[in-house]
Design a protein around this motif. Sequence first.
Motif, PDB file in Angstrom:
ATOM      1  N   VAL A 105      -5.364   1.041  -4.337  1.00  0.00           N
ATOM      2  CA  VAL A 105      -4.913   0.011  -3.409  1.00  0.00           C
ATOM      3  C   VAL A 105      -6.021  -1.027  -3.295  1.00  0.00           C
ATOM      4  O   VAL A 105      -7.165  -0.674  -2.979  1.00  0.00           O
ATOM      5  CB  VAL A 105      -4.603   0.594  -2.015  1.00  0.00           C
ATOM      6  CG1 VAL A 105      -4.208  -0.529  -1.048  1.00  0.00           C
ATOM      7  CG2 VAL A 105      -3.497   1.632  -2.099  1.00  0.00           C
TER       8      VAL A 105
ATOM      9  N   ALA B 254       0.830  -1.209   0.000  1.00  0.00           N
ATOM     10  CA  ALA B 254       0.000   0.000   0.000  1.00  0.00           C
ATOM     11  C   ALA B 254       0.865   1.261   0.000  1.00  0.00           C
ATOM     12  O   ALA B 254       1.824   1.367   0.769  1.00  0.00           O
ATOM     13  CB  ALA B 254      -0.928   0.000   1.205  1.00  0.00           C
TER      14      ALA B 254
ATOM     15  N   ALA C   2      -9.043  -1.512   5.309  1.00  0.00           N
ATOM     16  CA  ALA C   2      -9.310  -0.322   4.495  1.00  0.00           C
ATOM     17  C   ALA C   2      -9.397   0.927   5.365  1.00  0.00           C
ATOM     18  O   ALA C   2      -8.872   1.990   5.001  1.00  0.00           O
ATOM     19  CB  ALA C   2     -10.599  -0.510   3.702  1.00  0.00           C
TER      20      ALA C   2
ATOM     21  N   ILE D 136     -12.882   5.145  -0.441  1.00  0.00           N
ATOM     22  CA  ILE D 136     -12.919   3.693  -0.313  1.00  0.00           C
ATOM     23  C   ILE D 136     -14.046   3.153  -1.182  1.00  0.00           C
ATOM     24  O   ILE D 136     -15.183   3.623  -1.099  1.00  0.00           O
ATOM     25  CB  ILE D 136     -13.135   3.242   1.143  1.00  0.00           C
ATOM     26  CG1 ILE D 136     -12.019   3.786   2.044  1.00  0.00           C
ATOM     27  CG2 ILE D 136     -13.183   1.713   1.232  1.00  0.00           C
ATOM     28  CD1 ILE D 136     -12.196   3.436   3.519  1.00  0.00           C
TER      29      ILE D 136
ATOM     30  N   LEU E 170      -5.952   2.052   6.398  1.00  0.00           N
ATOM     31  CA  LEU E 170      -5.275   2.722   5.286  1.00  0.00           C
ATOM     32  C   LEU E 170      -5.833   4.131   5.070  1.00  0.00           C
ATOM     33  O   LEU E 170      -5.081   5.083   4.832  1.00  0.00           O
ATOM     34  CB  LEU E 170      -5.428   1.894   4.004  1.00  0.00           C
ATOM     35  CG  LEU E 170      -4.751   0.517   3.982  1.00  0.00           C
ATOM     36  CD1 LEU E 170      -5.158  -0.247   2.720  1.00  0.00           C
ATOM     37  CD2 LEU E 170      -3.244   0.647   4.063  1.00  0.00           C
ATOM     38  N   TYR E 171      -7.145   4.239   5.157  1.00  0.00           N
ATOM     39  CA  TYR E 171      -7.801   5.544   5.005  1.00  0.00           C
ATOM     40  C   TYR E 171      -7.323   6.508   6.105  1.00  0.00           C
ATOM     41  O   TYR E 171      -7.034   7.676   5.823  1.00  0.00           O
ATOM     42  CB  TYR E 171      -9.309   5.363   5.072  1.00  0.00           C
ATOM     43  CG  TYR E 171     -10.109   6.641   5.012  1.00  0.00           C
ATOM     44  CD1 TYR E 171     -10.423   7.234   3.791  1.00  0.00           C
ATOM     45  CD2 TYR E 171     -10.555   7.268   6.188  1.00  0.00           C
ATOM     46  CE1 TYR E 171     -11.156   8.411   3.744  1.00  0.00           C
ATOM     47  CE2 TYR E 171     -11.288   8.433   6.141  1.00  0.00           C
ATOM     48  CZ  TYR E 171     -11.586   9.007   4.918  1.00  0.00           C
ATOM     49  OH  TYR E 171     -12.321  10.182   4.881  1.00  0.00           O
TER      50      TYR E 171
ATOM     51  N   ILE F 270      -9.045   3.220  -2.375  1.00  0.00           N
ATOM     52  CA  ILE F 270      -8.839   1.903  -1.765  1.00  0.00           C
ATOM     53  C   ILE F 270     -10.037   1.052  -2.153  1.00  0.00           C
ATOM     54  O   ILE F 270     -11.183   1.458  -1.939  1.00  0.00           O
ATOM     55  CB  ILE F 270      -8.753   2.007  -0.228  1.00  0.00           C
ATOM     56  CG1 ILE F 270      -7.605   2.932   0.185  1.00  0.00           C
ATOM     57  CG2 ILE F 270      -8.609   0.623   0.401  1.00  0.00           C
ATOM     58  CD1 ILE F 270      -7.732   3.445   1.617  1.00  0.00           C
TER      59      ILE F 270
END
Length: 225
Positions: free
Chosen positions: A155, A52, A81, A93, A84-85, A58
């Motif tokens: 991603v 990532a 997710a 997303i 990552l966000y 995402i």
Amino acid sequence: MSANTKSSGKGRKTNFAGRLLRDLILLGLLVTAGWFGWVYHEIQSTAHVDNAQHADAIAVFGAAEYAGRPSPVLHARLDKAVSLYDRDIAPVIVTLGGGSDKDSGKTEGGVGRDYLLAQGVPFDHIIAETHSFDTEQQVARLKEIAESQHFDKIVVVSDGTHLFRIQLLCERAGLDTYTSPREVIGHLDDMDAAQRMMHEMLSYTALRFNLHISWLHRWLAGKGD
């Protein structure tokens, strides 16, 4: 030419044909073993590396939902997710996945959206795709979304062993992606882990060589994506 000479000649031809067939079978077995050894290695390598990095979106690949609640697998994918966000990897997303014949109108993409909202992700930062039914369709729908939203890099989040096949599908669709495996939950027994790996190895092989074998597709469908 005597009968013994003719018999000896036929015997040599039979022996040569037998050796040739044996060598061809051995070569086929070696090639097959080498191929599946390489696929296994690549699946494992992709599964254990989080690639990532900053992207436009995402994408969370769908998994089962139970009456409006994410299954443990989908839960783990969505949590990845969110993490990552929260790290500002991407501002949007995308949740992927339609419903099944057994549910009552709920979809994996819709359930994923609801879960993300509950985790504090703003509504306008979520795109829910709710019509796809397998990995191939999810990639096709993701391509449509990427084109309409002008996403350049994405991603993709799924189970680690799932990502190598997803990566090939995305490459064929013209999508530029980074793979990011979800966290491992619980403990898979050896038999279940072996079945999942075999599913991915056969699925990737069928995809890579464009195989259209009805019994194989039925078996893979029974194992799920």
